[in-house]
Design an enzyme around this catalytic site. Structure first.
Site, PDB file in Angstrom:
ATOM      1  N   ASP A 164     -46.601  -2.433  16.992  1.00 12.02           N
ATOM      2  CA  ASP A 164     -45.842  -3.217  17.970  1.00 12.02           C
ATOM      3  C   ASP A 164     -46.648  -3.260  19.268  1.00 12.02           C
ATOM      4  OD1 ASP A 164     -44.006  -2.862  15.922  1.00 12.02           O
ATOM      5  OD2 ASP A 164     -42.296  -2.650  17.277  1.00 12.02           O
ATOM      6  N   LYS A 227     -41.367 -10.091  18.765  1.00 10.38           N
ATOM      7  CA  LYS A 227     -40.313  -9.149  19.134  1.00 10.38           C
ATOM      8  C   LYS A 227     -39.906  -9.409  20.572  1.00 10.38           C
ATOM      9  CE  LYS A 227     -39.944  -4.089  19.671  1.00 10.38           C
ATOM     10  NZ  LYS A 227     -40.576  -2.794  19.347  1.00 10.38           N
ATOM     11  N   LYS A 263     -37.937  -9.944  15.677  1.00 10.43           N
ATOM     12  CA  LYS A 263     -37.295  -8.647  15.892  1.00 10.43           C
ATOM     13  C   LYS A 263     -36.714  -8.577  17.297  1.00 10.43           C
ATOM     14  CE  LYS A 263     -38.316  -3.702  16.317  1.00 10.43           C
ATOM     15  NZ  LYS A 263     -39.324  -2.635  16.165  1.00 10.43           N
TER      16      LYS A 263
END
Lengths: 327, 288
Positions: A164, A227, A263
């Site tokens: 991430d 995300k 996400k």
């Protein structure tokens, strides 16, 4: 910068998008493309998200939604005070969220800082649960590129299946889109086979137009997932922001054929919130995205609420926080 | 035409629930008709659902650490403040009780008794530990103390005595640091909501007392079976429901108290306070 993607005009995409069938290159093209994306109707997006949030999901549909949401959770601990012991406890919970009930599905992944990846990998060996690691000097993203790449390589070497990364919001807001793009491609390269999730930190991007631009930028640079947030900035994930990102991945697949996951992370605490996100996914991107492979919920306290609701459905009485682990 | 004032429209109160220091309508949107002693329409009261009960328990749990962490002296001050606020709204409560069917004299007596009841329990706040706790004699170089602690979240089924009965079941629960969800009298719920307005302006932290109005038989089983409720007061439960509620309460071993529903004007004694206390005993080395 080296990218060659063919764009085709899609009916869904509207007229304002200057999408060319020519093969284009270069930072100037990227800027022109992102600037040319159609603007987001903020009021319309908020209204659409609010309307979808009012859907009533009950009984068997609710039970299925809860199980699906549990299987989509990226169980996260990103505190300065994280210890190997805490990470191991979290991994045990990820593999068997409710120790008294074996029918509860396991979560999608465990998300930790890069120096704790090896602890999580050992604890999760044999469970089939992936380890996600935040990298690139999370959460601010303020570090030299070399440091970011070293952070990423260390996490991958320790066994992280997913990375991430955070984008450089400062460069993005200053208009230096090429720098953001190059960073993402460099990190993508450092990831090797690991999946790359790109955190846009929408709470700092100010407008939904910027969210759309950043989504396209990240996808074109090679993101496997986009995300919303780090969870360290308020507001974190919101429904309108997620709606815009889901539209972006839908349009991107229509244009290029490549599917990218979404996400939302941060601020999702209740089962009701989680179910609203599932409705949003189904109605915006479509059921193709309604699997843990393409949609994740970044959360920590959400899991306990899902488990409490699940137990309410199975036992018929309201449960309490005393019966679930603290984390 | 212009020399006559238009007739003023009456501003009537909407009776809502009291959850977490706020006055929300029932999540279900339902209400039911409350009548006076002669069967005439008085007002619509909110008809709470199981989800209102769940929300109320969550608010009660949230308020517990703060309320139980206050010094007993401070809790006593706040209970006394409630008595002061109630005294200030004396006429309003007399009016409400008269609408519910009490005679003028009875209504005034009941409000006076309710105010006195708050004051009586307020005085107990900083004396409970001395009365129910102890310094135990042990054969060893130790002090051994037993100290009372609040049980936690208490679900109270209030009796039908609309004000004095309600006060007499709520005050002993909160004086020791418990927080509570109260299911008000089903036929006479209106004074409970007016009392909630008193509680809301008495420095009582939001969520310490939460008031639900509606069908007892509908709400009570959800509270009795709720795993995050620690004790249950069945004072206002119908006799035929008691067994089932006790059985539900056994799911997480709630403390269950069922006091008599008669004689609210009598000396209440300490039974209602001590029913919702736990005893913590600690050993402490003596000397150096």
């Amino acid at each position: 910068m080296s990218t060659t993607i063919r764009f085709v005009r899609t009916a869904r995409f509207g007229d304002a998008g200057e999408v060319s069938t020519e093969t284009l290159n270069g930072a100037a093209e990227l800027r022109a493309f992102l600037r040319g994306l159609p603007g987001v109707d903020r009021v319309g997006a908020e209204e659409r998200a609010a309307r979808l949030a009012s859907r009533s999901i009950k009984t068997t549909a609710k039970a299925e939604a809860i199980d699906l949401a549990i299987s989509m959770v990226d169980l996260t601990t990103l505190e300065g005070a994280d210890t190997p012991g805490k990470v191991r406890a979290l991994c045990a919970k990820a593999a068997r969220p409710d120790p008294s009930d074996g029918t509860v599905p396991k979560v999608a992944a465990v998300c930790v800082y890069s120096d704790l990846v090896d602890v999580a990998v050992r604890a999760l060996a044999g469970t089939g649960i992936g380890v996600a690691s935040v990298a690139t000097s999370f959460p601010s993203g303020r570090a030299p590129l070399e440091a970011k790449l070293a952070d990423t390589r260390a996490a991958v070497a320790a066994g992280a299946a997913e990375i991430d990364m955070v984008i450089d919001r400062g460069a993005f807001l200053a208009g230096d889109l090429g720098k953001v793009f190059d960073e993402i491609t460099a990190v993508k390269e450092a990831c090797g086979t690991a999946h790359l999730k790109v955190i846009l930190e929408t709470g700092e991007l100010a407008t939904l137009d910027n969210v759309r631009r950043a989504s396209w930028l990240a996808m074109r640079a090679g993101a496997d997932f986009i995300k919303t947030s780090t969870g360290k900035v308020s507001p974190a994930a919101t429904l309108p922001v997620t709606l815009v990102m889901l539209e972006a991945v839908r349009d991107y697949r229509a244009a290029t054929g490549r599917q990218v996951g979404v996400k939302p992370a941060g601020g999702i605490r209740t089962t009701k919130d989680a179910v609203r996100y599932l409705v949003l996914v189904n109605e915006t991107a479509g059921p193709d995205w309604l699997t843990p492979e393409w949609f994740r919920l970044g959360a920590s306290s959400l899991l306990n609420d899902l488990l409490m609701q699940r137990r309410k459905l199975s036992t018929g009485v309201y449960s309490g926080p005393d019966y679930f682990t603290l984390d | 035409m212009s020399d006559r004032m238009p007739e003023r429209l009456a501003v009537r109160k909407t009776y809502k629930l009291f959850i977490g220091g706020a006055f929300p309508r029932s999540e279900s949107g339902r209400s039911y008709v409350v009548t006076d002693a002669k069967g005439r329409f008085t007002a619509n009261a909110s008809q709470a659902s199981r989800k209102d009960a769940r929300d109320a328990v969550a608010a009660t749990r949230k308020a517990f650490p703060g309320w139980s962490g206050r010094t007993p002296y401070n809790r006593g001050q706040i209970l006394y403040r409630i008595a002061e606020m109630l005294e200030g709204r004396r006429d309003q409560f007399v009016g409400e009780l008269r609408r519910a069917g009490a005679s003028k004299g009875d209504a005034a007596d009941e409000v006076d008794a309710a105010v006195d009841r708050w004051v009586w329990y307020a005085g107990w706040a900083d004396k409970l530990a001395a009365v129910t706790g102890a310094a135990n004699p042990v054969s060893g170089p130790y002090f051994n103390f037993s100290a009372p602690e609040p049980t936690g979240v208490v679900a109270v089924l209030a009796p039908d005595s609309p004000l004095l009965g309600l006060v007499s079941v709520v005050a002993p629960v909160i004086v020791s640091g418990n927080t509570c969800v109260v299911v008000a009298s089903e036929p006479a719920p209106l004074p409970s909501i007016t009392l909630a307005e008193v509680l809301a302006t008495s420095d009582l932290p939001g969520g310490v007392v939460n008031v639900l109005t509606g069908r007892r038989a509908e709400i009570a089983p959800w509270l009795a079976s709720h795993m995050d409720v620690n004790a249950l007061d069945l004072t206002g439960a119908a006799a035929e429901d008691v067994r089932a509620l006790e059985s539900d309460a056994a799911g997480n071993l709630k403390r269950v108290f069922r006091g008599a529903e008669t004689g609210w004007t009598a000396d209440p004694g300490t039974a209602r306070m001590t029913a919702f206390l736990e005893t913590k005993t600690v050993w402490h080395p003596m000397g150096v």
